[in-house]
Motif scaffolding. Structure first.
Motif, PDB file in Angstrom:
ATOM      1  N   SER A  25       6.219   7.287  12.713  1.00  0.00           N
ATOM      2  CA  SER A  25       5.560   6.175  12.042  1.00  0.00           C
ATOM      3  C   SER A  25       5.787   4.878  12.811  1.00  0.00           C
ATOM      4  CB  SER A  25       6.115   6.061  10.621  1.00  0.00           C
ATOM      5  OG  SER A  25       5.733   4.868  10.011  1.00  0.00           O
ATOM      6  N   GLY A  26       7.014   4.671  13.226  1.00  0.00           N
ATOM      7  CA  GLY A  26       7.342   3.472  13.993  1.00  0.00           C
ATOM      8  C   GLY A  26       6.619   3.430  15.333  1.00  0.00           C
ATOM      9  N   GLY A  27       6.481   4.589  15.953  1.00  0.00           N
ATOM     10  CA  GLY A  27       5.753   4.657  17.217  1.00  0.00           C
ATOM     11  C   GLY A  27       4.295   4.269  17.045  1.00  0.00           C
ATOM     12  N   LEU A  28       3.673   4.794  15.999  1.00  0.00           N
ATOM     13  CA  LEU A  28       2.286   4.441  15.714  1.00  0.00           C
ATOM     14  C   LEU A  28       2.153   2.952  15.401  1.00  0.00           C
ATOM     15  CD1 LEU A  28       1.264   7.512  13.526  1.00  0.00           C
ATOM     16  CD2 LEU A  28       0.553   7.022  15.878  1.00  0.00           C
ATOM     17  N   ASN A  29       3.078   2.461  14.595  1.00  0.00           N
ATOM     18  CA  ASN A  29       3.068   1.042  14.239  1.00  0.00           C
ATOM     19  C   ASN A  29       3.285   0.171  15.475  1.00  0.00           C
ATOM     20  OD1 ASN A  29       2.949  -1.219  12.556  1.00  0.00           O
ATOM     21  ND2 ASN A  29       5.146  -1.184  12.226  1.00  0.00           N
ATOM     22  N   THR A  30       4.189   0.580  16.335  1.00  0.00           N
ATOM     23  CA  THR A  30       4.459  -0.180  17.556  1.00  0.00           C
ATOM     24  C   THR A  30       3.231  -0.229  18.454  1.00  0.00           C
ATOM     25  OG1 THR A  30       6.807   0.370  17.465  1.00  0.00           O
ATOM     26  CG2 THR A  30       5.941  -0.325  19.605  1.00  0.00           C
ATOM     27  N   LEU A  31       2.559   0.903  18.599  1.00  0.00           N
ATOM     28  CA  LEU A  31       1.332   0.918  19.404  1.00  0.00           C
ATOM     29  C   LEU A  31       0.278  -0.030  18.822  1.00  0.00           C
ATOM     30  CD1 LEU A  31       0.943   4.712  20.265  1.00  0.00           C
ATOM     31  CD2 LEU A  31       1.525   2.843  21.830  1.00  0.00           C
ATOM     32  N   ALA A  32       0.125   0.019  17.514  1.00  0.00           N
ATOM     33  CA  ALA A  32      -0.867  -0.842  16.860  1.00  0.00           C
ATOM     34  C   ALA A  32      -0.509  -2.319  17.034  1.00  0.00           C
ATOM     35  CB  ALA A  32      -0.985  -0.488  15.380  1.00  0.00           C
ATOM     36  N   THR A  33       0.743  -2.666  16.769  1.00  0.00           N
ATOM     37  CA  THR A  33       1.127  -4.076  16.853  1.00  0.00           C
ATOM     38  C   THR A  33       1.168  -4.560  18.301  1.00  0.00           C
ATOM     39  OG1 THR A  33       3.477  -3.503  16.711  1.00  0.00           O
ATOM     40  CG2 THR A  33       2.380  -4.127  14.672  1.00  0.00           C
ATOM     41  N   TYR A  34       1.537  -3.691  19.214  1.00  0.00           N
ATOM     42  CA  TYR A  34       1.524  -4.049  20.635  1.00  0.00           C
ATOM     43  C   TYR A  34       0.088  -4.301  21.095  1.00  0.00           C
ATOM     44  CZ  TYR A  34       2.854  -3.879  25.598  1.00  0.00           C
ATOM     45  OH  TYR A  34       3.076  -4.169  26.918  1.00  0.00           O
ATOM     46  N   GLY A  35      -0.836  -3.476  20.616  1.00  0.00           N
ATOM     47  CA  GLY A  35      -2.255  -3.685  20.919  1.00  0.00           C
ATOM     48  C   GLY A  35      -2.747  -5.023  20.389  1.00  0.00           C
ATOM     49  N   ILE A  60       1.330  -2.563   8.060  1.00  0.00           N
ATOM     50  CA  ILE A  60       1.127  -1.197   8.546  1.00  0.00           C
ATOM     51  C   ILE A  60       2.364  -0.355   8.264  1.00  0.00           C
ATOM     52  CG2 ILE A  60       0.793   0.221  10.616  1.00  0.00           C
ATOM     53  CD1 ILE A  60      -0.787  -2.228  11.795  1.00  0.00           C
ATOM     54  N   SER A  61       3.530  -0.904   8.561  1.00  0.00           N
ATOM     55  CA  SER A  61       4.798  -0.197   8.360  1.00  0.00           C
ATOM     56  C   SER A  61       5.026   0.174   6.900  1.00  0.00           C
ATOM     57  CB  SER A  61       5.952  -1.073   8.856  1.00  0.00           C
ATOM     58  OG  SER A  61       7.192  -0.472   8.593  1.00  0.00           O
ATOM     59  N   PHE A  62       4.748  -0.753   6.004  1.00  0.00           N
ATOM     60  CA  PHE A  62       4.963  -0.477   4.591  1.00  0.00           C
ATOM     61  C   PHE A  62       4.176   0.757   4.152  1.00  0.00           C
ATOM     62  CE2 PHE A  62       3.519  -0.778   0.194  1.00  0.00           C
ATOM     63  CZ  PHE A  62       4.747  -0.688  -0.455  1.00  0.00           C
ATOM     64  N   PHE A  63       2.900   0.781   4.473  1.00  0.00           N
ATOM     65  CA  PHE A  63       2.072   1.898   4.027  1.00  0.00           C
ATOM     66  C   PHE A  63       2.445   3.208   4.716  1.00  0.00           C
ATOM     67  CE2 PHE A  63      -0.516  -1.627   2.488  1.00  0.00           C
ATOM     68  CZ  PHE A  63      -0.750  -1.183   1.196  1.00  0.00           C
ATOM     69  N   LEU A  64       2.733   3.172   6.012  1.00  0.00           N
ATOM     70  CA  LEU A  64       3.158   4.393   6.704  1.00  0.00           C
ATOM     71  C   LEU A  64       4.476   4.918   6.145  1.00  0.00           C
ATOM     72  CD1 LEU A  64       2.323   3.613  10.456  1.00  0.00           C
ATOM     73  CD2 LEU A  64       1.247   5.341   9.002  1.00  0.00           C
ATOM     74  N   ASN A  65       5.426   4.019   5.928  1.00  0.00           N
ATOM     75  CA  ASN A  65       6.738   4.443   5.431  1.00  0.00           C
ATOM     76  C   ASN A  65       6.680   4.925   3.987  1.00  0.00           C
ATOM     77  OD1 ASN A  65       8.199   4.083   7.793  1.00  0.00           O
ATOM     78  ND2 ASN A  65       8.522   1.932   7.374  1.00  0.00           N
ATOM     79  N   ALA A  66       5.977   4.216   3.154  1.00  0.00           N
ATOM     80  CA  ALA A  66       5.901   4.613   1.747  1.00  0.00           C
ATOM     81  C   ALA A  66       5.198   5.962   1.591  1.00  0.00           C
ATOM     82  CB  ALA A  66       5.184   3.547   0.927  1.00  0.00           C
ATOM     83  N   LEU A  67       4.072   6.120   2.259  1.00  0.00           N
ATOM     84  CA  LEU A  67       3.253   7.309   2.043  1.00  0.00           C
ATOM     85  C   LEU A  67       3.635   8.489   2.925  1.00  0.00           C
ATOM     86  CD1 LEU A  67      -0.176   5.454   1.763  1.00  0.00           C
ATOM     87  CD2 LEU A  67       1.254   6.311  -0.109  1.00  0.00           C
ATOM     88  N   PHE A  68       3.929   8.247   4.186  1.00  0.00           N
ATOM     89  CA  PHE A  68       4.183   9.330   5.132  1.00  0.00           C
ATOM     90  C   PHE A  68       5.665   9.680   5.249  1.00  0.00           C
ATOM     91  CE2 PHE A  68       5.076  10.390   9.684  1.00  0.00           C
ATOM     92  CZ  PHE A  68       4.572  11.673   9.668  1.00  0.00           C
ATOM     93  N   VAL A  69       6.511   8.680   5.395  1.00  0.00           N
ATOM     94  CA  VAL A  69       7.934   8.929   5.655  1.00  0.00           C
ATOM     95  C   VAL A  69       8.705   9.264   4.385  1.00  0.00           C
ATOM     96  CG1 VAL A  69      10.079   7.963   6.569  1.00  0.00           C
ATOM     97  CG2 VAL A  69       7.904   7.452   7.703  1.00  0.00           C
ATOM     98  N   PHE A  70       8.659   8.367   3.400  1.00  0.00           N
ATOM     99  CA  PHE A  70       9.484   8.524   2.206  1.00  0.00           C
ATOM    100  C   PHE A  70       8.740   9.144   1.030  1.00  0.00           C
ATOM    101  CE2 PHE A  70      11.189   4.737   4.509  1.00  0.00           C
ATOM    102  CZ  PHE A  70      12.310   5.370   5.010  1.00  0.00           C
ATOM    103  N   LYS A  71       7.441   9.367   1.190  1.00  0.00           N
ATOM    104  CA  LYS A  71       6.597  10.014   0.180  1.00  0.00           C
ATOM    105  C   LYS A  71       6.766   9.391  -1.208  1.00  0.00           C
ATOM    106  CE  LYS A  71       6.324  14.348   2.637  1.00  0.00           C
ATOM    107  NZ  LYS A  71       4.987  14.463   3.091  1.00  0.00           N
ATOM    108  N   GLN A  72       6.601   8.087  -1.240  1.00  0.00           N
ATOM    109  CA  GLN A  72       6.717   7.334  -2.487  1.00  0.00           C
ATOM    110  C   GLN A  72       5.361   6.725  -2.824  1.00  0.00           C
ATOM    111  OE1 GLN A  72       9.810   6.950  -4.250  1.00  0.00           O
ATOM    112  NE2 GLN A  72      10.372   8.564  -2.820  1.00  0.00           N
ATOM    113  N   LYS A  73       5.134   6.524  -4.102  1.00  0.00           N
ATOM    114  CA  LYS A  73       3.924   5.823  -4.505  1.00  0.00           C
ATOM    115  C   LYS A  73       4.042   4.366  -4.081  1.00  0.00           C
ATOM    116  CE  LYS A  73       2.700   8.648  -8.448  1.00  0.00           C
ATOM    117  NZ  LYS A  73       2.443   8.686  -9.878  1.00  0.00           N
TER     118      LYS A  73
END
Length: 134
Positions: A25-35, A60-73
């Motif tokens: 998730s962080g890698g994807l976020n880093t690519l997006a923010t670096y872009g 971006i991080s909030f949504f990736l972490n909540a939904l993909f990483v920690f599987k929270q609503k």
């Protein structure tokens, strides 16, 4: 012996599935923010470019972490609290950004990647804490 055991436990915790998802998730976020940073740097000062890309990265991080990483609503409460982690991190990163560019003369285009890597473990722990405590 105790130090080795503690380091082993720490390593096992850091290499668990959740942490690996956090790294992806962080890698994807880093690519997006670096872009975003690179897209803006030709138009505005590197500090402004970094600041804008940083704010986008929080969202971006909030949504990736909540939904993909920690599987929270996703909740408004955790969304509002989430930037607290990044306010402190932002100030540290901005200081590091300035030092690496001005003092150590590292090219502006590489510095955001360096400061991001330095703060990964702290960000993981704080993100998990905020997202899981709705």
């Amino acid at each position: 012996m105790k130090v080795e055991s503690a380091l082993h436990i720490l390593w096992m915790k850091l290499t668990n599935k959740e942490f690996l998802k956090f790294l992806i998730s962080g890698g994807l976020n880093t690519l997006a923010t670096y872009g975003i940073y690179l897209a803006l740097i030709d138009f505005v000062d590197y500090k402004i470019s970094y600041s804008i890309s940083y704010v986008c990265g929080i969202v971006i991080s909030f949504f990736l972490n909540a939904l993909f990483v920690f599987k929270q609503k996703v909740s408004l409460r955790s969304f509002i609290k989430y930037p607290i982690v990044y306010i402190v991190q932002y100030l540290i990163n901005l200081l590091m950004l300035f030092a690496l560019v001005r003092i150590f003369h590292i090219p502006e285009i590489f510095v955001p990647l360096i400061v991001t890597v330095v703060t990964i473990p702290i960000t993981f722990v704080l993100s998990r804490l905020i997202i899981r405590t709705n």
